[in-house]
Write an enzyme that holds these catalytic residues in place. Structure first.
Site, PDB file in Angstrom:
ATOM      1  N   LEU A 132       0.843  -1.196   0.000  1.00  0.00           N
ATOM      2  CA  LEU A 132       0.000   0.000   0.000  1.00  0.00           C
ATOM      3  C   LEU A 132       0.881   1.249   0.000  1.00  0.00           C
ATOM      4  O   LEU A 132       1.916   1.292   0.667  1.00  0.00           O
ATOM      5  CB  LEU A 132      -0.905   0.009   1.235  1.00  0.00           C
ATOM      6  CG  LEU A 132      -2.053  -1.003   1.241  1.00  0.00           C
ATOM      7  CD1 LEU A 132      -2.766  -0.984   2.594  1.00  0.00           C
ATOM      8  CD2 LEU A 132      -3.050  -0.727   0.117  1.00  0.00           C
ATOM      9  N   VAL A 147       4.457   3.679  -5.459  1.00  0.00           N
ATOM     10  CA  VAL A 147       5.867   4.035  -5.658  1.00  0.00           C
ATOM     11  C   VAL A 147       6.269   5.121  -4.670  1.00  0.00           C
ATOM     12  O   VAL A 147       7.328   5.055  -4.035  1.00  0.00           O
ATOM     13  CB  VAL A 147       6.090   4.519  -7.115  1.00  0.00           C
ATOM     14  CG1 VAL A 147       7.471   5.145  -7.274  1.00  0.00           C
ATOM     15  CG2 VAL A 147       5.908   3.361  -8.082  1.00  0.00           C
ATOM     16  N   CYS A 148       5.409   6.108  -4.518  1.00  0.00           N
ATOM     17  CA  CYS A 148       5.747   7.271  -3.694  1.00  0.00           C
ATOM     18  C   CYS A 148       6.242   6.854  -2.303  1.00  0.00           C
ATOM     19  O   CYS A 148       7.345   7.193  -1.893  1.00  0.00           O
ATOM     20  CB  CYS A 148       4.526   8.169  -3.587  1.00  0.00           C
ATOM     21  SG  CYS A 148       4.700   9.500  -2.423  1.00  0.00           S
ATOM     22  N   LYS A 194      13.836  10.644   0.190  1.00  0.00           N
ATOM     23  CA  LYS A 194      14.045  11.789   1.084  1.00  0.00           C
ATOM     24  C   LYS A 194      14.720  11.363   2.380  1.00  0.00           C
ATOM     25  O   LYS A 194      15.478  12.117   2.980  1.00  0.00           O
ATOM     26  CB  LYS A 194      12.722  12.491   1.368  1.00  0.00           C
ATOM     27  CG  LYS A 194      12.458  13.641   0.409  1.00  0.00           C
ATOM     28  CD  LYS A 194      11.985  13.236  -0.947  1.00  0.00           C
ATOM     29  CE  LYS A 194      12.880  13.367  -2.092  1.00  0.00           C
ATOM     30  NZ  LYS A 194      12.321  12.930  -3.363  1.00  0.00           N
ATOM     31  N   GLY A 233      20.806  10.538 -16.806  1.00  0.00           N
ATOM     32  CA  GLY A 233      19.575  11.275 -16.561  1.00  0.00           C
ATOM     33  C   GLY A 233      19.790  12.346 -15.510  1.00  0.00           C
ATOM     34  O   GLY A 233      20.044  12.023 -14.345  1.00  0.00           O
ATOM     35  N   GLU A 287      23.651  13.911 -18.804  1.00  0.00           N
ATOM     36  CA  GLU A 287      22.332  14.383 -19.253  1.00  0.00           C
ATOM     37  C   GLU A 287      22.392  14.640 -20.765  1.00  0.00           C
ATOM     38  O   GLU A 287      23.284  15.333 -21.251  1.00  0.00           O
ATOM     39  CB  GLU A 287      21.952  15.669 -18.491  1.00  0.00           C
ATOM     40  CG  GLU A 287      20.772  16.427 -19.052  1.00  0.00           C
ATOM     41  CD  GLU A 287      19.491  15.600 -19.194  1.00  0.00           C
ATOM     42  OE1 GLU A 287      19.095  14.918 -18.231  1.00  0.00           O
ATOM     43  OE2 GLU A 287      18.891  15.630 -20.294  1.00  0.00           O
ATOM     44  N   ALA A 325      18.232   6.629 -15.083  1.00  0.00           N
ATOM     45  CA  ALA A 325      17.094   7.403 -14.543  1.00  0.00           C
ATOM     46  C   ALA A 325      16.636   8.378 -15.620  1.00  0.00           C
ATOM     47  O   ALA A 325      16.831   9.590 -15.517  1.00  0.00           O
ATOM     48  CB  ALA A 325      17.521   8.138 -13.270  1.00  0.00           C
ATOM     49  N   ALA A 335       3.712  13.104  -7.048  1.00  0.00           N
ATOM     50  CA  ALA A 335       2.776  12.541  -6.077  1.00  0.00           C
ATOM     51  C   ALA A 335       1.629  13.504  -5.773  1.00  0.00           C
ATOM     52  O   ALA A 335       0.465  13.089  -5.695  1.00  0.00           O
ATOM     53  CB  ALA A 335       3.530  12.198  -4.794  1.00  0.00           C
ATOM     54  N   HIS A 391      13.064  38.168  10.517  1.00  0.00           N
ATOM     55  CA  HIS A 391      14.493  38.337  10.230  1.00  0.00           C
ATOM     56  C   HIS A 391      15.311  37.583  11.277  1.00  0.00           C
ATOM     57  O   HIS A 391      14.998  37.676  12.463  1.00  0.00           O
ATOM     58  CB  HIS A 391      14.858  39.820  10.264  1.00  0.00           C
ATOM     59  CG  HIS A 391      16.337  40.043  10.084  1.00  0.00           C
ATOM     60  ND1 HIS A 391      16.948  39.938   8.853  1.00  0.00           N
ATOM     61  CD2 HIS A 391      17.308  40.334  10.987  1.00  0.00           C
ATOM     62  CE1 HIS A 391      18.248  40.167   9.002  1.00  0.00           C
ATOM     63  NE2 HIS A 391      18.498  40.406  10.285  1.00  0.00           N
TER      64      HIS A 391
END
Ligand code: FAD
Length: 464
Positions: A40, A43-44, A53, A178, A201, A267, A317, A443
């Site tokens: 479940l 891919v994400c 990540k 890629g 690339e 990729a 996603a 700031h």
């Protein structure tokens, strides 16, 4: 033959498109079945956004040993164990996949494990034997790594992004074909852990869809970090031996260079999973693999919808999820928002420096006959950036000449993927630059760069 189980909605695929659509349908009172052949979350959660990540975070931490050394701290790296880095990425994926299972249960959604194939416009066959009848079907079968002719994946020396995410041991040297988001992120991860990276690339620059200056800033940063970048270069031949791979690269002038490495990561894009799901039975003819879909995801077959990576919108996603929400609302007879505005989709690349954008570049706007201005604030003049040593990059706002509307925004630098949303909100709400320029920003923050870029757009700032 037993009669089919019946649901209001059957969804094939449980990625960020499918599972979000399932929850939206269920919350609107529909009975929902979601059919998934693997884990479940798609891919994400399992092989894409989330594990990558996690690896990027670990890579970034590992890289910070250089900054620690600058403080006089000697970091002993002898205990470094990549298997633990890998394990953390799998733990993140597992946690979120379990979270999807919980969501399904909480919303009364029936999860069916198996391969779904459309049998008719009102039924899906699972594993060839279990028939699921439905008032509406949502195709959310996603995509898989695209193979490059002559460079077939073997899982060991010629890797897909999925193979690369599942490595338990780092190679010493890797060639990445890629320079899109996946290639760049994987190159960053590998380089941070000390792998020799050669990033190739075919188009003239990395991240070809991004602002040219952002792409050039990234290239320079990567080169500084020791990544060998080969723009406008194609891989034309591959040989494999026990020691690894040898790839022949060809540059724009036709000059050929052989280069060897332990492995090659290909990729070069994604292929939609639309070839074996029974589309021919319901009269849907994919276009270059993608399912043609209308404003709400409707396909040529009434009652059948397509969302996410199977349609020709950006393969992201958050796009898949929004398309799931739109289709679910339409199925429930409550159509709201239509097809997503392509100029309001944020794109994010999570390497260092981060890159994020939406909408038009100045070049694209001008090519479309739109008079515009690009106002750019470089982080080297931002207090926070100087204080934290993160001066690479800039905020660029593309806007009309009067400053009354935003056409696009392009940020490269620390936290770019978080910063982009202020500008996207301003665009969606049709705010003028004055709204951003006059808003007090804390700031010191990188966000002040957004305020300064807006001021420059109004002719008020001091940086060119
Ligand atoms: P998927 O997530 O591909 O899910 C489809 C599901 O359908 C899969 O679980 C599959 O097993 C299942 N399925 C397929 N066929 C069948 C069948 N016949 N029967 C039953 N089940 C089936 N996007 C971002 O927005 N941000 C990122 O940072 C990001 N990083 C990425 C990093 C990598 C390495 C990769 C590969 C992708 C990344 N993406 C990212 C892209 C993102 O993962 C996809 O756009 C997203 O997962 C698409 O969602 P989806 O629901 O359309 O399909």
């Amino acid at each position: 033959m037993t009669s089919p189980e019946k649901f209001d909605v059957a969804i094939i695929g449980s990625g960020p498109g499918g599972y979000v659509a399932a929850v939206c349908c269920a919350r609107r009172g529909k009975s929902v079945a979601i059919i998934e052949r693997d884990r479940l979350g798609g891919v994400c959660l399992n092989m894409g956004c989330i594990p990558s990540k996690s690896l990027i975070r670990s890579a970034s931490l590992f890289r910070s040993r250089t900054a620690l050394a600058a403080m006089g701290l000697a970091v002993d790296c002898s205990g470094f164990d990549y298997k633990r880095v890998f394990a953390a990425s799998r733990a993140a994926a597992d946690t979120l996949s379990k979270g999807v299972a919980y969501l399904m249960k909480k919303n009364g959604i029936t999860v069916i494990n198996g391969v779904g194939v459309i049998a008719s416009g009102r039924s899906v066959m699972v594993d060839g034997s279990r028939e699921i009848g439905a008032g509406a079907i949502i195709i959310a079968t996603g995509s898989r790594p695209r193979e490059l002719p002559g460079f077939p994946f073997d899982g060991e020396r010629v890797l897909s992004s999925e193979d690369a995410l599942m490595l338990r041991k780092l190679p010493k040297k890797i060639i990445v074909l890629g320079g899109g988001a996946i290639g760049v992120e994987m190159g960053f991860i590998m380089n941070s852990f000390g792998v020799e990276v050669h990033l190739v690339e075919a188009l003239p620059r990395l991240l070809p869809l991004e602002d040219a200056d952002a792409a050039e800033t990234l290239r320079r940063s990567f080169v500084k970090r020791g990544i060998a970048v080969y723009p406008a270069t194609r891989a034309v031949a591959l040989t494999k031996d026990a020691g690894g791979v040898s790839v022949t690269l060809e540059d724009a002038e036709g000059v050929r260079t052989p280069i060897s490495a332990d492995c090659l990561l290909v990729a070069v894009g994604r292929t939609p999973n639309t070839d074996a799901i029974g589309l021919d039975r319901i009269g849907i003819a994919p276009d270059r693999g993608f399912i043609p879909a209308g404003d709400y995801g409707e396909t040529a077959c009434p009652g059948v919808y397509a969302i996410g990576d199977v349609v020709a919108t950006p393969l992201l996603a958050h796009v898949a999820s929004r398309e799931g929400e739109i289709a679910a609302a339409h199925i429930a007879g409550q159509p709201g928002e239509k097809r997503i505005d392509p100029l309001e989709i944020p794109a994010a690349v999570y390497c260092e420096p981060e890159v994020a954008s939406f909408g038009l570049t100045k070049e694209r706007a001008e090519a479309g006959g739109i008079a515009c201005k690009a106002s750019t604030f470089h982080f080297r003049a931002a207090g926070k950036a100087v204080a934290t040593g993160e001066t690479e990059g800039f905020v660029r706002i593309v806007h009309d000449r009067e400053g009354s509307g935003i056409l696009g925004a392009h940020i490269i630098g620390a936290h770019a993927t978080e910063l982009i949303h202020e500008l996207l909100l301003a665009k969606r709400q049709k705010l003028p630059l004055t709204a951003i320029a006059s808003m007090i920003h804390a700031h010191p923050t990188m966000g002040e760069g957004i305020m300064e870029a807006a001021r420059l757009g109004l002719g008020e700032g001091s940086q060119g």
